[in-house]
Design an enzyme around this catalytic site. Structure first.
Site, PDB file in Angstrom:
ATOM      1  N   GLY A  11     -24.219 -24.182  43.880  1.00 48.85           N
ATOM      2  CA  GLY A  11     -24.852 -23.082  44.615  1.00 48.85           C
ATOM      3  C   GLY A  11     -23.912 -22.412  45.598  1.00 48.85           C
ATOM      4  O   GLY A  11     -24.355 -21.823  46.588  1.00 48.85           O
ATOM      5  N   GLY A  15     -25.888 -18.115  50.200  1.00 47.35           N
ATOM      6  CA  GLY A  15     -26.676 -18.859  51.173  1.00 47.35           C
ATOM      7  C   GLY A  15     -26.086 -20.177  51.675  1.00 47.35           C
ATOM      8  O   GLY A  15     -24.946 -20.241  52.156  1.00 47.35           O
ATOM      9  N   ILE A  16     -26.890 -21.233  51.562  1.00 48.50           N
ATOM     10  CA  ILE A  16     -26.548 -22.536  52.143  1.00 48.50           C
ATOM     11  C   ILE A  16     -25.329 -23.158  51.439  1.00 48.50           C
ATOM     12  O   ILE A  16     -24.478 -23.778  52.072  1.00 48.50           O
ATOM     13  CB  ILE A  16     -27.774 -23.481  52.086  1.00 48.50           C
ATOM     14  CG1 ILE A  16     -28.917 -22.899  52.935  1.00 48.50           C
ATOM     15  CG2 ILE A  16     -27.415 -24.886  52.530  1.00 48.50           C
ATOM     16  CD1 ILE A  16     -30.286 -23.548  52.706  1.00 48.50           C
ATOM     17  N   ASP A  50     -24.481 -22.987  34.115  1.00 49.56           N
ATOM     18  CA  ASP A  50     -25.930 -22.857  34.244  1.00 49.56           C
ATOM     19  C   ASP A  50     -26.532 -24.267  34.287  1.00 49.56           C
ATOM     20  O   ASP A  50     -26.451 -25.013  33.304  1.00 49.56           O
ATOM     21  CB  ASP A  50     -26.466 -22.067  33.044  1.00 49.56           C
ATOM     22  CG  ASP A  50     -27.976 -21.878  33.130  1.00 49.56           C
ATOM     23  OD1 ASP A  50     -28.610 -22.400  34.071  1.00 49.56           O
ATOM     24  OD2 ASP A  50     -28.519 -21.200  32.227  1.00 49.56           O
ATOM     25  N   TYR A 160     -42.335 -24.854  42.728  1.00 45.44           N
ATOM     26  CA  TYR A 160     -41.265 -25.051  43.726  1.00 45.44           C
ATOM     27  C   TYR A 160     -41.573 -26.277  44.587  1.00 45.44           C
ATOM     28  O   TYR A 160     -40.717 -27.146  44.781  1.00 45.44           O
ATOM     29  CB  TYR A 160     -41.108 -23.808  44.606  1.00 45.44           C
ATOM     30  CG  TYR A 160     -39.964 -23.941  45.585  1.00 45.44           C
ATOM     31  CD1 TYR A 160     -38.646 -23.758  45.170  1.00 45.44           C
ATOM     32  CD2 TYR A 160     -40.195 -24.283  46.918  1.00 45.44           C
ATOM     33  CE1 TYR A 160     -37.584 -23.914  46.066  1.00 45.44           C
ATOM     34  CE2 TYR A 160     -39.145 -24.429  47.807  1.00 45.44           C
ATOM     35  CZ  TYR A 160     -37.853 -24.240  47.376  1.00 45.44           C
ATOM     36  OH  TYR A 160     -36.801 -24.399  48.266  1.00 45.44           O
TER      37      TYR A 160
HETATM   38  N1  LIG Z   1     -33.440 -20.587  52.234  1.00 45.95           N
HETATM   39  C1  LIG Z   1     -34.491 -21.328  52.506  1.00 45.95           C
HETATM   40  O1  LIG Z   1     -35.406 -20.922  53.230  1.00 45.95           O
HETATM   41  C2  LIG Z   1     -34.623 -22.710  51.888  1.00 45.95           C
HETATM   42  C3  LIG Z   1     -35.637 -23.544  52.389  1.00 45.95           C
HETATM   43  C4  LIG Z   1     -35.799 -24.805  51.838  1.00 45.95           C
HETATM   44  C5  LIG Z   1     -34.957 -25.228  50.814  1.00 45.95           C
HETATM   45  N2  LIG Z   1     -33.983 -24.381  50.362  1.00 45.95           N
HETATM   46  C6  LIG Z   1     -33.133 -24.880  49.258  1.00 45.95           C
HETATM   47  O2  LIG Z   1     -31.779 -24.741  49.620  1.00 45.95           O
HETATM   48  C7  LIG Z   1     -30.984 -24.566  48.446  1.00 45.95           C
HETATM   49  C8  LIG Z   1     -30.073 -23.369  48.636  1.00 45.95           C
HETATM   50  O3  LIG Z   1     -30.884 -22.215  48.756  1.00 45.95           O
HETATM   51  P1  LIG Z   1     -30.387 -20.877  49.427  1.00 45.95           P
HETATM   52  O4  LIG Z   1     -31.377 -20.555  50.447  1.00 45.95           O
HETATM   53  O5  LIG Z   1     -28.971 -20.970  49.768  1.00 45.95           O
HETATM   54  O6  LIG Z   1     -30.663 -19.878  48.196  1.00 45.95           O
HETATM   55  P2  LIG Z   1     -29.726 -18.793  47.521  1.00 45.95           P
HETATM   56  O7  LIG Z   1     -30.608 -18.068  46.560  1.00 45.95           O
HETATM   57  O8  LIG Z   1     -28.999 -18.037  48.545  1.00 45.95           O
HETATM   58  O9  LIG Z   1     -28.673 -19.668  46.699  1.00 45.95           O
HETATM   59  C9  LIG Z   1     -29.014 -20.401  45.550  1.00 45.95           C
HETATM   60  C10 LIG Z   1     -27.785 -20.507  44.672  1.00 45.95           C
HETATM   61  O10 LIG Z   1     -28.133 -21.314  43.543  1.00 45.95           O
HETATM   62  C11 LIG Z   1     -27.548 -20.716  42.392  1.00 45.95           C
HETATM   63  N3  LIG Z   1     -28.293 -21.061  41.185  1.00 45.95           N
HETATM   64  C12 LIG Z   1     -29.598 -20.777  40.910  1.00 45.95           C
HETATM   65  N4  LIG Z   1     -29.907 -21.162  39.670  1.00 45.95           N
HETATM   66  C13 LIG Z   1     -28.781 -21.715  39.139  1.00 45.95           C
HETATM   67  C14 LIG Z   1     -28.481 -22.277  37.854  1.00 45.95           C
HETATM   68  N5  LIG Z   1     -29.361 -22.305  36.869  1.00 45.95           N
HETATM   69  N6  LIG Z   1     -27.234 -22.747  37.661  1.00 45.95           N
HETATM   70  C15 LIG Z   1     -26.311 -22.673  38.646  1.00 45.95           C
HETATM   71  N7  LIG Z   1     -26.531 -22.137  39.862  1.00 45.95           N
HETATM   72  C16 LIG Z   1     -27.757 -21.659  40.096  1.00 45.95           C
HETATM   73  C17 LIG Z   1     -27.653 -19.204  42.672  1.00 45.95           C
HETATM   74  O11 LIG Z   1     -26.801 -18.447  41.847  1.00 45.95           O
HETATM   75  C18 LIG Z   1     -27.312 -19.132  44.140  1.00 45.95           C
HETATM   76  O12 LIG Z   1     -25.929 -18.977  44.358  1.00 45.95           O
HETATM   77  C19 LIG Z   1     -31.975 -24.417  47.286  1.00 45.95           C
HETATM   78  O13 LIG Z   1     -32.083 -25.650  46.605  1.00 45.95           O
HETATM   79  C20 LIG Z   1     -33.274 -24.062  47.979  1.00 45.95           C
HETATM   80  O14 LIG Z   1     -34.395 -24.438  47.239  1.00 45.95           O
HETATM   81  C21 LIG Z   1     -33.793 -23.143  50.874  1.00 45.95           C
END
Ligand SMILES: NC(=O)c1ccc[n+]([C@@H]2O[C@H](COP(=O)([O-])OP(=O)(O)OC[C@H]3O[C@@H](n4cnc5c(N)ncnc54)[C@H](O)[C@@H]3O)[C@@H](O)[C@H]2O)c1
Length: 265
Positions: A11, A15-16, A50, A160
């Site tokens: 990821g 984001g994170i 993926d 989710y």
């Molecule tokens: N942002 C929030 O509020 C939040 C809250 C709770 C948990 N989370 C969790 O934190 C994690 C990071 O989320 P984020 O907020 O940075 O989201 P984000 O959408 O910014 O980043 C998610 C990343 O995962 C990658 N990704 C998605 N599907 C994929 C696949 N099939 N193969 C490879 N890569 C894939 C995307 O391309 C993206 O770069 C996630 O697991 C999310 O569920 C986020």
């Protein structure tokens, strides 16, 4: 563990995951990044993959192992998709992606390595569903497991939430599985964090509810709020934290859960 072995982070393109990669890079740690999207900037070896199918996760693991011939000191399973995606994709990436990548990389994780999985603060009550999580998340045949929950309103209608409940279960399970090799496995459970996924959460859970959380807390979380905890768990500074789920939500869950308990008096 202090080594110069790399850490694999999924990821990393947003984001994170991007914030975690950047923080680890600032600390001089070598990185192998994985994402389905090519990042705008990333310091390390990037693998486009993926993670929505076990075959995809295993192929990614093979490339990571090739990019890290001496092994890995850590793995951060951060990639995830929101509940606005089709439920099979949500469960495929968020549950089986984490399980398959971790198990496929286990042989190249050095003794004493650390694995961190991104769960969510919404999964707080996962123990009430531990049996369902175990049945689903440990199924040998992932297609069969997906077919088996097709009629389940929670697993499909709240995919989710169910996926993150399964991640909490899997974290404990993998921690036990890898304990003999002294590999730690922990979860980090964020509340709402300002990343692209947040807009999907607003559409999925209701705009007022998600924005109400930021009003209560004074702000949304920033990716760095979470990345800091992931980096800590990946480091030597947390040698005795294993099988834990660390909530990083500014106090949101404590506030809501204590209010619900008091209201029930
Ligand atoms: N942002 C929030 O509020 C939040 C809250 C709770 C948990 N989370 C969790 O934190 C994690 C990071 O989320 P984020 O907020 O940075 O989201 P984000 O959408 O910014 O980043 C998610 C990343 O995962 C990658 N990704 C998605 N599907 C994929 C696949 N099939 N193969 C490879 N890569 C894939 C995307 O391309 C993206 O770069 C996630 O697991 C999310 O569920 C986020």
């Amino acid at each position: 563990m202090t080594t110069n072995l790399p850490i694999a982070v999924t990821g990393v393109s947003s984001g994170i995951g991007a914030a975690t990669a950047s923080m680890l890079n600032d600390r001089g740690i070598k990185l192998v990044g994985i994402d389905r999207t090519v990042p705008e900037s990333f310091a390390g070896t990037f693998i486009q993959a993926d993670l929505s199918t076990p075959a995809g996760a295993r192929a990614a693991a093979a490339q990571v192992a090739e990019a890290a011939p001496g092994g890995l000191q850590g793995l951060a399973n951060i990639a995830g998709v929101p509940g606005t995606a089709p439920w099979r994709t949500v469960l495929g990436v968020n549950v089986f992606g984490v399980r398959e990548l971790t198990r496929a990389l286990a042989p190249v994780l050095a003794e004493g390595a650390s694995v961190v999985n991104l769960a969510s603060s919404v999964a707080f009550h996962w123990r009430g569903l531990a049996d369902a999580c175990a049945r689903f998340a440990l199924a040998q045949d992932t297609e069969e497991a997906l077919d088996a929950v097709a009629g389940d309103a929670h697993a499909t209608g709240e995919s989710y939430l169910f996926s993150k409940q399964c991640v909490c279960f899997l974290t404990e399970h993998l921690s036990a599985e890898l304990l003999p090799r002294r590999i730690r496995v922990n979860a980090v459970s964020p509340g709402p964090v300002q990343t692209p996924i947040l807009e999907d959460f607003k559409n999925d859970h209701g705009r007022d509810k998600v924005e109400g959380a930021a009003k209560l807390l004074g702000r949304f979380g920033e990716p760095e709020d979470v990345a800091r905890v992931v980096a800590y768990l990946l480091s030597d500074a947390a040698p005795w934290i294993n099988g834990a789920d660390i909530r990083v939500d500014g106090g949101l869950t404590a506030y809501r859960s204590s209010a619900a308990i008091v209201a029930g008096f």
